[in-house]
Design a protein around this motif. Structure first.
Motif, mmCIF file in Angstrom:
data_model
loop_
_atom_site.group_PDB
_atom_site.id
_atom_site.type_symbol
_atom_site.label_atom_id
_atom_site.label_comp_id
_atom_site.label_asym_id
_atom_site.label_seq_id
_atom_site.Cartn_x
_atom_site.Cartn_y
_atom_site.Cartn_z
ATOM 1 N N GLY A 179 0.805 -1.220 0.000
ATOM 2 C CA GLY A 179 0.000 0.000 0.000
ATOM 3 C C GLY A 179 0.835 1.266 0.000
ATOM 4 N N VAL A 180 2.138 1.129 0.236
ATOM 5 C CA VAL A 180 3.012 2.312 0.198
ATOM 6 C C VAL A 180 3.575 2.429 -1.223
ATOM 7 C CG1 VAL A 180 5.164 3.340 1.048
ATOM 8 C CG2 VAL A 180 3.642 2.124 2.631
ATOM 9 N N ARG A 181 3.427 3.603 -1.805
ATOM 10 C CA ARG A 181 3.929 3.780 -3.176
ATOM 11 C C ARG A 181 5.109 4.747 -3.161
ATOM 12 N NH1 ARG A 181 -0.797 4.403 -6.860
ATOM 13 N NH2 ARG A 181 -0.712 2.154 -7.076
ATOM 14 N N ILE A 182 6.187 4.314 -3.784
ATOM 15 C CA ILE A 182 7.431 5.092 -3.764
ATOM 16 C C ILE A 182 7.706 5.658 -5.159
ATOM 17 C CG2 ILE A 182 9.925 5.013 -3.278
ATOM 18 C CD1 ILE A 182 8.466 4.081 -0.814
ATOM 19 N N LEU A 183 7.922 6.952 -5.212
ATOM 20 C CA LEU A 183 8.344 7.601 -6.456
ATOM 21 C C LEU A 183 9.868 7.611 -6.431
ATOM 22 C CD1 LEU A 183 7.708 9.134 -9.021
ATOM 23 C CD2 LEU A 183 7.195 11.154 -7.660
ATOM 24 N N ASP A 184 10.439 6.705 -7.198
ATOM 25 C CA ASP A 184 11.871 6.433 -7.089
ATOM 26 C C ASP A 184 12.648 7.221 -8.148
ATOM 27 O OD1 ASP A 184 14.380 5.401 -6.804
ATOM 28 O OD2 ASP A 184 13.853 3.331 -7.303
ATOM 29 N N MET A 185 13.242 8.327 -7.712
ATOM 30 C CA MET A 185 14.036 9.156 -8.627
ATOM 31 C C MET A 185 15.525 8.867 -8.431
ATOM 32 S SD MET A 185 11.717 10.989 -10.044
ATOM 33 C CE MET A 185 12.601 12.354 -10.802
ATOM 34 N N THR A 186 15.857 7.700 -7.925
ATOM 35 C CA THR A 186 17.261 7.436 -7.579
ATOM 36 C C THR A 186 18.046 6.884 -8.756
ATOM 37 O OG1 THR A 186 16.908 5.153 -6.879
ATOM 38 C CG2 THR A 186 16.534 6.875 -5.228
ATOM 39 N N HIS A 187 19.351 6.997 -8.639
ATOM 40 C CA HIS A 187 20.234 6.430 -9.659
ATOM 41 C C HIS A 187 21.554 6.013 -9.025
ATOM 42 C CE1 HIS A 187 22.387 10.525 -10.620
ATOM 43 N NE2 HIS A 187 22.055 10.443 -9.367
ATOM 44 N N VAL A 188 22.347 5.311 -9.789
ATOM 45 C CA VAL A 188 23.641 4.763 -9.370
ATOM 46 C C VAL A 188 23.419 3.777 -8.206
ATOM 47 C CG1 VAL A 188 26.091 5.280 -9.163
ATOM 48 C CG2 VAL A 188 24.580 7.030 -10.047
ATOM 49 N N VAL A 235 7.382 0.283 -5.929
ATOM 50 C CA VAL A 235 8.436 1.247 -6.263
ATOM 51 C C VAL A 235 8.406 1.554 -7.758
ATOM 52 C CG1 VAL A 235 10.922 1.678 -6.284
ATOM 53 C CG2 VAL A 235 9.874 0.509 -4.332
ATOM 54 N N ILE A 236 8.134 2.815 -8.067
ATOM 55 C CA ILE A 236 8.068 3.263 -9.459
ATOM 56 C C ILE A 236 9.340 4.042 -9.766
ATOM 57 C CG2 ILE A 236 6.845 4.757 -11.072
ATOM 58 C CD1 ILE A 236 4.275 4.151 -9.486
ATOM 59 N N LYS A 237 10.195 3.444 -10.566
ATOM 60 C CA LYS A 237 11.475 4.085 -10.864
ATOM 61 C C LYS A 237 11.321 4.966 -12.110
ATOM 62 C CE LYS A 237 16.363 3.096 -11.730
ATOM 63 N NZ LYS A 237 17.272 3.313 -10.610
ATOM 64 N N VAL A 238 11.597 6.241 -11.935
ATOM 65 C CA VAL A 238 11.476 7.202 -13.043
ATOM 66 C C VAL A 238 12.842 7.354 -13.709
ATOM 67 C CG1 VAL A 238 10.955 9.597 -13.635
ATOM 68 C CG2 VAL A 238 9.620 8.429 -11.864
ATOM 69 N N ALA A 268 5.075 18.620 -20.791
ATOM 70 C CA ALA A 268 4.142 17.486 -20.700
ATOM 71 C C ALA A 268 4.627 16.492 -19.645
ATOM 72 C CB ALA A 268 4.024 16.813 -22.070
ATOM 73 N N GLY A 269 5.944 16.341 -19.555
ATOM 74 C CA GLY A 269 6.520 15.423 -18.555
ATOM 75 C C GLY A 269 6.256 15.934 -17.149
ATOM 76 N N LYS A 270 6.341 17.236 -16.985
ATOM 77 C CA LYS A 270 6.107 17.818 -15.645
ATOM 78 C C LYS A 270 4.667 17.584 -15.197
ATOM 79 C CE LYS A 270 9.530 21.404 -16.024
ATOM 80 N NZ LYS A 270 10.243 22.381 -15.362
ATOM 81 N N ALA A 271 3.737 17.642 -16.142
ATOM 82 C CA ALA A 271 2.325 17.419 -15.791
ATOM 83 C C ALA A 271 2.145 15.983 -15.289
ATOM 84 C CB ALA A 271 1.443 17.686 -17.012
ATOM 85 N N ILE A 272 2.792 15.049 -15.963
ATOM 86 C CA ILE A 272 2.687 13.643 -15.528
ATOM 87 C C ILE A 272 3.397 13.455 -14.188
ATOM 88 C CG2 ILE A 272 3.444 11.283 -16.100
ATOM 89 C CD1 ILE A 272 2.941 12.031 -19.064
ATOM 90 N N PHE A 273 4.554 14.111 -14.056
ATOM 91 C CA PHE A 273 5.316 14.001 -12.819
ATOM 92 C C PHE A 273 4.484 14.527 -11.636
ATOM 93 C CE2 PHE A 273 9.220 15.298 -10.245
ATOM 94 C CZ PHE A 273 9.511 13.993 -9.880
ATOM 95 N N THR A 274 3.757 15.616 -11.870
ATOM 96 C CA THR A 274 2.899 16.187 -10.823
ATOM 97 C C THR A 274 1.846 15.163 -10.392
ATOM 98 O OG1 THR A 274 3.249 18.366 -11.772
ATOM 99 C CG2 THR A 274 1.379 18.145 -10.281
ATOM 100 N N LYS A 275 1.277 14.477 -11.373
ATOM 101 C CA LYS A 275 0.284 13.427 -11.030
ATOM 102 C C LYS A 275 0.930 12.299 -10.240
ATOM 103 C CE LYS A 275 -2.811 13.847 -15.041
ATOM 104 N NZ LYS A 275 -4.069 14.181 -14.372
ATOM 105 N N LEU A 276 2.171 11.978 -10.583
ATOM 106 C CA LEU A 276 2.866 10.919 -9.834
ATOM 107 C C LEU A 276 3.088 11.345 -8.386
ATOM 108 C CD1 LEU A 276 5.506 9.585 -12.407
ATOM 109 C CD2 LEU A 276 3.782 8.204 -11.219
#
Ligand code: COA
Length: 417
Positions: A8-17, A34-37, A79-87
């Motif tokens: 039930g916990v959703r993670i917006l994963d902006m990590t790298h390396v 975990v949703i990796k962007v 357009a990407g920012k709009a989707i990112f905002t929804k995320l």
């Protein structure tokens, strides 16, 4: 009914390396979604680093990104920012380890994120906390050096050394994961998100705590358990490098075992724990040391630890490291074999516990990875393969964000995904 601790916990994963991905991988093993962007066409830089098979995601990437979903998204396009905002609206936690300022430059600083979703927990790894180095880009070994590990690792008469354990990256990822679940727990009471920061320098220093202990002990006299004390070498102003000495109160050292001439890992760590000293004397054929006042007490031995370990080594050299284990363990003498990665990879008990796991990947085939080292009896981790770049873009846009197929087509046409 939840079937995993973090279901039930959703993670917006902006990590790298490495540092950030270690953290989100752990959260995924505990059951978080975990949703990796990743940047379209590029993805996490490690996908292409240290490749062993051409054009296939590297082991570096696959071993740090299990159990995640991957969406490609250009967070710098409108357009990407709009989707990112929804995320951001749809997730509980954002995790990032960009260079300082990157999120602000993207237009998604902490204030903006709070506006979009006040429940959002924003978790960051940076090289340094606030201070003179806060803007620096940092990799593993920089953190090891700045966190006090390198200056205290190695032999007293040699240069500082970095360690193979990734205490700066994976160590800080672990620290951040703890911060995230703690913030999630606090959110239960407050309903509010918060910022969580784990700086790599701080994480390394936390793991080097005993060396700051020794720094302060130095003011009250020499560090008697350090090898240089027995060698009669003066101490300087700072905690020195202690070779293979134990960081605790029981002296230890790495000793050669049978086969050391040809096998680089034929060694054992041997601890002369005080309560079993008499048993050690019997095992190594020095029963006379049991009553000899020069050897009978820990204090008496401190100025001759080098000679003591040389004598023990004369015995360990006649045995394999596993024979030393078999003899010492029943006597409660603490010893540890120096295991090679090959030996660890082939160790059946680690496979049985899920600490070493074989994973199948559609492009590379089977490979080994390290599973979740933290075992929860009610939330066992099942390791699933890392995602291909953008493998779940469509699924996330439609199922998580509720975009229609027309919207998704448009996002593609706009170059957002
Ligand atoms: N869409 C568009 N742009 C994206 C993106 C996406 N999906 N994902 C990342 N980017 C951009 C970032 O916004 C940034 O752009 P900017 O510099 O114009 O603001 C850029 O990609 C690269 O980010 P950066 O973090 O600077 O990457 P780097 O490869 O130059 O540096 C590190 C790598 C690890 C040194 C750096 O990220 C860092 O110091 N991180 C913090 C400490 C850390 O975690 N270090 C250990 C890593 S294991």
């Amino acid at each position: 009914m939840t079937d995993k601790a973090l279901s039930g916990v959703r993670i917006l994963d902006m990590t790298h390396v490495q540092s950030g991905p270690t953290c989100t991988q752990l959260l995924a093993w505990f059951g978080a979604d975990v949703i990796k962007v990743e940047r379209p066409g590029v993805g996490d830089a490690t996908r292409g680093q240290l490749r062993d098979i051409p054009d296939v995601d590297s082991l570096y990437f696959t071993m740090l990104n299990h159990n995640k979903r991957s969406i490609t998204l250009n967070t710098k396009s409108e357009a990407g920012k709009a989707i990112f905002t929804k995320l951001i609206e749809s997730c509980d936690v954002m995790v990032e380890n960009f260079a300082p300022g990157a999120l602000d430059r993207m237009g998604f600083g902490w204030e903006r994120i709070q506006e979009i979703n006040p429940r959002m927990i924003m978790a960051s790894i940076k090289g340094f906390g606030p201070g003179p180095y806060q803007d620096c880009k940092v990799y593993e070994n920089v953190a090891q050096c700045a966190g006090g590990s390198a200056s205290t690792t190695g032999f007293a008469d040699g240069p500082p050394l970095v360690t193979g354990a990734q205490i700066g990256d994976s160590g800080t990822g672990l620290h951040l994961a703890l911060g995230i679940v703690t913030a999630l727990y606090q959110r239960e009471q407050t309903g509010r998100g918060q910022k969580v920061l784990a700086a790599m320098q701080d994480g390394v220093l936390n793991l080097c705590r005993v060396k700051l202990r020794d720094q302060q002990r130095l003011a009250h006299g020499p560090l008697k358990e350090y090898p240089q004390y027995g060698e009669g070498k003066a101490f300087g102003e700072a905690t020195p490098r202690a070779g293979n000495a134990s960081g605790g109160g029981q002296p230890g050292w790495i000793l050669k075992c049978k086969g050391w001439e040809t096998d680089p890992d034929a060694y054992i760590y041997f601890i002369t724990q005080a309560p079993v000293w008499k048993k050690i004397c019997d095992v190594i054929g020095k029963p006379e040391w049991k009553e000899d006042t020069e050897y009978a007490t820990p204090d008496a031995r401190l100025n001759k630890l080098g000679a003591v370990f040389n004598t023990i080594e004369a015995w360990t050299k006649t045995k394999t490291k596993f024979e030393v284990m078999d003899i010492c363990n029943p006597l409660d003498i603490p010893v540890g074999p120096i295991l090679s990665m090959k030996e660890i990879a082939e160790e059946p008990s680690l496979r049985e516990t899920g600490t070493i796991v074989e994973v199948d990947h559609p492009e590379r085939g089977k490979y080994l990875t390290v599973g979740n080292p933290i075992k929860l009896s009610d939330s066992p981790a099942e390791v699933t393969r890392s995602p291909l770049l953008g493998e779940h873009t469509e699924e996330i846009l439609s199922q998580v964000l509720g975009l229609s197929s027309q919207d998704i087509e448009q996002a593609r046409a706009d170059g957002a995904v």
